[in-house]
Design a protein around this motif. Structure first.
Motif, PDB file in Angstrom:
ATOM      1  N   UNK A  68       0.779  -1.054  -0.025  1.00 33.08           N
ATOM      2  CA  UNK A  68       0.019   0.089   0.165  1.00 33.08           C
ATOM      3  C   UNK A  68       0.758   1.174   0.064  1.00 33.08           C
ATOM      4  N   UNK A  69       2.026   1.260   0.671  1.00 36.05           N
ATOM      5  CA  UNK A  69       2.930   2.464   0.700  1.00 36.05           C
ATOM      6  C   UNK A  69       3.682   2.645  -0.473  1.00 36.05           C
ATOM      7  N   UNK A  70       3.662   1.678  -1.772  1.00 30.05           N
ATOM      8  CA  UNK A  70       4.665   1.834  -2.735  1.00 30.05           C
ATOM      9  C   UNK A  70       3.707   1.619  -4.091  1.00 30.05           C
ATOM     10  N   UNK A  71       2.796   2.473  -4.133  1.00 31.35           N
ATOM     11  CA  UNK A  71       2.002   2.412  -5.564  1.00 31.35           C
ATOM     12  C   UNK A  71       2.225   3.542  -6.096  1.00 31.35           C
ATOM     13  N   UNK A  72       2.111   4.764  -5.617  1.00 29.44           N
ATOM     14  CA  UNK A  72       2.341   5.842  -6.168  1.00 29.44           C
ATOM     15  C   UNK A  72       3.800   6.452  -6.928  1.00 29.44           C
ATOM     16  N   UNK A  73       3.971   7.097  -7.821  1.00 25.76           N
ATOM     17  CA  UNK A  73       5.168   7.236  -8.348  1.00 25.76           C
ATOM     18  C   UNK A  73       6.091   7.945  -7.481  1.00 25.76           C
ATOM     19  N   UNK A  74       5.706   8.989  -6.695  1.00 20.19           N
ATOM     20  CA  UNK A  74       6.489   9.744  -5.817  1.00 20.19           C
ATOM     21  C   UNK A  74       6.981   8.751  -4.700  1.00 20.19           C
ATOM     22  N   UNK A  75       6.594   7.485  -4.480  1.00 19.80           N
ATOM     23  CA  UNK A  75       7.203   6.731  -3.390  1.00 19.80           C
ATOM     24  C   UNK A  75       8.302   5.975  -3.929  1.00 19.80           C
ATOM     25  N   UNK A  76       8.308   5.789  -5.312  1.00 18.20           N
ATOM     26  CA  UNK A  76       9.146   4.881  -5.920  1.00 18.20           C
ATOM     27  C   UNK A  76      10.468   5.632  -6.945  1.00 18.20           C
ATOM     28  N   UNK A  77      10.063   6.713  -7.309  1.00 16.22           N
ATOM     29  CA  UNK A  77      10.934   7.582  -8.190  1.00 16.22           C
ATOM     30  C   UNK A  77      11.679   8.730  -7.647  1.00 16.22           C
ATOM     31  N   UNK A  78      12.747   8.783  -8.056  1.00 17.11           N
ATOM     32  CA  UNK A  78      13.323  10.174  -7.849  1.00 17.11           C
ATOM     33  C   UNK A  78      13.626  10.427  -6.473  1.00 17.11           C
ATOM     34  N   UNK A  79      13.975   9.533  -5.680  1.00 15.05           N
ATOM     35  CA  UNK A  79      14.758   9.681  -4.346  1.00 15.05           C
ATOM     36  C   UNK A  79      15.831   8.779  -4.226  1.00 15.05           C
ATOM     37  N   UNK A  80      16.554   9.036  -3.124  1.00 21.20           N
ATOM     38  CA  UNK A  80      18.009   8.318  -2.917  1.00 21.20           C
ATOM     39  C   UNK A  80      17.969   7.065  -2.991  1.00 21.20           C
ATOM     40  N   UNK A  81      16.644   6.522  -2.714  1.00 23.11           N
ATOM     41  CA  UNK A  81      16.599   4.938  -2.522  1.00 23.11           C
ATOM     42  C   UNK A  81      16.363   4.394  -3.837  1.00 23.11           C
ATOM     43  N   UNK A  82      15.964   5.270  -4.937  1.00 18.21           N
ATOM     44  CA  UNK A  82      15.630   4.463  -6.263  1.00 18.21           C
ATOM     45  C   UNK A  82      16.886   3.956  -6.819  1.00 18.21           C
TER      46      UNK A  82
END
Length: 787
Positions: A417-431
């Motif tokens: 549920x916490x990793x369905x939107x683009x902003x939780x997956x893309x463009x951060x240091x963990x991607x």
């Protein structure tokens, strides 16, 4: 999971999720009656106050509660008095939950702690101390100054000794997240305060505390006013436990240092977490803390994956999360690469497991990356190099060179549920996302290719095993680099990949992946949400060999939140597939979850969701596994609904039932051990790995007739107190006894012996498996314990 130990944490059992579906508020509350305990359980989007009257074996909701419970506190000198809150109200019961009285209303009814003192009740809230002096008939907020109006109580404890009552509390600023514990909450710490009953003002009690020390828990035994503990983290993420005893100064009693790498394990028996160990201390910041109510020398601190107990007031701490026989001594550096055995307290999410041979196994995890076993899964270690990302999602073995290939990412919990939107997956240091390979059974991992985006699935072409496909996750408003990628020769040109055309409707959220025997590529795309709802970008797709155009074969119910697809290995035409679907929410994808089957490559679908499940619309299937030995047998993993099984898979409407022996709510995958036909392994979204042996899980039959080691006899059988093993073929081996729920309960070395005697006098009556290991060979024998 809700774990229970009856031997001070040496071993742990688990309360079945059908009794208690646990979450962070599910701390068990003890009472004056050892058989009566309370907790909070979660059932179908509601949270109930649960009560056990048999010491925690069976649990039921109390009759008087109907709201969404957040916190529950019991009176340890009584068995009927409770304080409970929902998000906006605090309630009191003095009849064990038969009826509740609303005693306080607030925009945030957080409770930091409760102190019961006969007819006096003191409740630490964001608004101050809510007090009753008449056994709960009336409550009012006490007017006590000393804490800034911009700060609030987040933890509260009290004690009474020789007629004198004292309280401590921890205050945080208004940005504190009252429903969770994380690093950002530690940073909200604003002070420790002391109050002696009768005074009108809290007194600040931060004397000699380092500014880098950030506690969020305080704890006291209710009969000791002179001893108080604080627990939390340092600014740099290390665990923190402080103690003050009959004086003004705080002493650091969990001695690991302020910084992550600046101290050794001064007074702590460790396992794999520790200074210079496999994992440094920053994984252990306190997310739970408790002091025994009548003994201030006993306290427990829990971290994200580990736990510790002291029974001498913090002079020494003892790890609780691995077998105590594997303890590392205090006052020295924690060794790396050591083997550890489970004691039952396993909490981390496991995604995959792969056998190189009967002894060498590698498992992919979230947060702890992966673990390696060199003894068939009996013990595990971190003795490998080259894999350093948060999560390993999948592993396959290539038949050409025998290498293991794995896909990894810094983004964990993909499509939860916490990793369905683009902003939780893309463009951060963990991607990040990599393909790794190992040529030495998981000891060393080497980079094949770095995609820069999460790599979540991998499959090779059975007709040309050098050709490998991977699923890469990425979507943004400007580009979609997520999709299916192919390398035509991963052995000789593994850094050369090209992206296949995107299937129709999809938006870069790839998931499962298979290559059929005819060279066609079969895949699923999973859920993607914009800021308000699921987009219709999910489903199942087929790319026929030689084509550049995908076929959208999705049932309408698969267009929002599809998970795994499984090709029936017993259908030689590969026309029969099973697809797992989750439910969406917020208006798109609702009531679509279930298991779907096609027998004609997606032309027609039927839903075969079990008709006898408790709530058909809440069944979210993650994956299914068909037995390699029985075409009618399948295990089904249902998120939040446990493990299921059918033995008549090929009927139009299979009978699908719960596997009652499996206690965890969210299994991820079921694997049949390719080297032990009587054994399955279940990876969980949490709860790590569990193993099923023969009758402990339905549908597993032992291969007793095989004798790879040679002639071995055991007698007497049945046996009452002593079991004898006799064989001339065991030169350098060991044996283990496994009970009916898959636990290894006895291990014995066997070196150049013709006979060995095992004491089984303390075993309960029942059927057991004796597994003998000798020079890489394994043999199973069954015996009966009977008094």
């Amino acid at each position: 999971d809700l774990f229970h130990s009856k031997n001070l944490g040496a071993t742990w059992g688990m309360v079945d999720f059908r009794q208690v579906f646990a979450s962070s508020p599910s701390k068990v509350c003890y009472t004056a009656n050892p058989k009566i305990v309370y907790t909070i359980g979660f059932i179908y989007n509601n949270a109930y106050v649960l009560k056990s009257i048999d010491g925690g074996t069976n649990w039921n909701p109390v009759s008087g509660w109907s709201n969404y419970a957040i916190y529950v506190y019991s009176d340890v000198r009584d068995s009927l008095r409770l304080v409970v809150s929902d998000p906006n109200n605090i309630y009191y019961t003095k009849d064990g939950g038969k009826s509740f009285k609303k005693i306080f209303t607030s925009s945030n009814a957080y409770i930091g702690g409760v102190f019961f003192d006969s007819s006096n009740i003191y409740i630490g809230t964001r608004n101050g101390i809510l007090t009753s002096t008449d056994n709960g008939a009336n409550f009012a907020i006490s007017k006590i100054s000393g804490i800034s109006d911009s700060n609030n109580i987040v933890s509260f404890a009290g004690a009474k000794q020789n007629g004198f009552t004292r309280f401590y509390c921890i205050a945080a600023d208004s940005n504190y997240d009252y429903w969770s514990v994380d690093y950002y909450n530690y940073l909200r710490f604003r002070g420790v305060y002391q109050l002696d009953l009768g005074n009108k003002s809290w007194k600040r009690a931060n004397r000699n505390m380092d500014s880098m020390q950030l506690p969020i828990f305080c704890g006291m035994a209710i009969n000791d006013t002179g001893t108080v503990y604080l627990a939390g983290a340092t600014y740099y993420g290390n665990p923190l436990v402080l103690k003050k005893q009959n004086g003004p100064k705080w002493k650091d009693i969990f001695s690991v240092g302020i910084y992550q790498y600046d101290g050794i394990n001064q007074n702590i028996y460790t396992a794999w977490v520790g200074f210079r160990g496999d994992y440094p201390w920053y994984s252990s910041a306190a997310i739970g803390f408790s002091v025994a109510p009548f003994n201030s020398n006993h306290a427990i601190m829990t971290g994200m994956g580990d736990a510790y107990h002291t029974y001498d007031g913090g002079k020494l701490w003892h790890q609780l999360y691995q077998d105590t026989a594997d303890n590392n001594a205090p006052f020295v550096k924690t060794p790396q690469g050591k083997n550890y055995h489970s004691n039952g307290l396993q909490v981390t999410g496991c995604w995959c497991i792969e056998w190189s041979d009967s002894l060498n196994v590698f498992a992919g995890y979230t947060d702890i990356r992966g673990t390696r076993s060199t003894d068939g899964g009996e013990s595990w270690n971190f003795n490998y190099k080259g894999h350093d990302e948060n999560t390993m999602y999948a592993i396959v073995t290539n038949p050409v060179n025998g290498y293991m290939y794995a896909v990894t990412s810094g983004i964990h919990d993909m499509y939860k549920s916490t990793h369905l939107e683009d902003n939780s997956i893309n463009g951060n240091s963990w991607e990040s996302g990599k393909i790794l390979y190992s040529s030495d059974k998981g000891a060393t991992w080497n980079l094949v290719h770095d995609f820069g985006h999460p790599a979540v699935k991998i499959a090779y072409d059975p007709n040309s095993p050098k050709r490998v496909y991977v699923s890469i996750v990425h979507h943004s408003s400007t580009s979609t680099e997520g999709g299916i990628y192919v390398c035509n020769d991963i052995i000789d040109s593994g850094n050369t990949w090209h992206q296949l055309p995107a299937p129709p409707r999809t938006e870069g959220h790839t998931w499962d992946l298979h290559v059929l025997k005819d060279g066609s590529v079969l895949c699923t795309f999973s859920g993607r949400r914009n800021s308000t709802k699921f987009t219709a970008s999910s489903g199942i797709f087929l790319l026929p060999k030689g084509s550049s155009t995908w076929k959208d074969l999705s049932d309408p119910n698969m267009k929002y939140y599809t998970k795994d697809v499984v090709v029936d290995p017993n259908d030689t035409t590969e026309n029969t597939w099973y697809v797992c679907v989750n439910n969406g929410w917020s208006g798109t994808g609702n009531d679509m979850g279930g298991l779907y089957r096609t027998k004609d490559r997606g032309a027609n679908w039927s839903r075969i969701t079990p008709s006898n499940e408790p709530d058909v619309w809440n069944m979210n299937f993650e994956s299914v596994t068909i037995s390699p030995f029985n075409k009618d047998e399948m295990y089904l993993c249902a998120a939040d609904h446990g493990l299921w099984h059918t033995s008549d898979l090929n009927k139009d409407t299979p009978t699908i039932n719960w596997v009652m022996e499996y206690p965890f709510n969210s299994p991820q995958h079921v694997y049949y051990n390719p080297y032990r036909k009587n054994e399955i392994w279940i990876s969980g979204y949490g709860n790590s790995l569990r193993k099923g042996i023969m009758g402990s899980l339905v549908g597993i039959q032992p291969e007793i007739a095989e004798n790879p080691i040679g002639e071995i006899s055991i007698f007497p059988n049945p046996a009452s107190s002593d079991l004898t093993i006799r064989s001339a073929n065991i030169l350098n081996g060991w044996c283990e006894i496994i009970n009916g729920i898959g636990e290894v309960i006895q291990v014995r070395k066997l070196v150049n012996v013709e006979s060995a005697h095992l004491d089984i006098s303390h075993f309960p009556n029942g059927i057991y498996i004796l597994t003998i290991h000798n020079s890489g060979k394994i043999q199973h024998l069954k015996f009966v314990k009977s008094r």
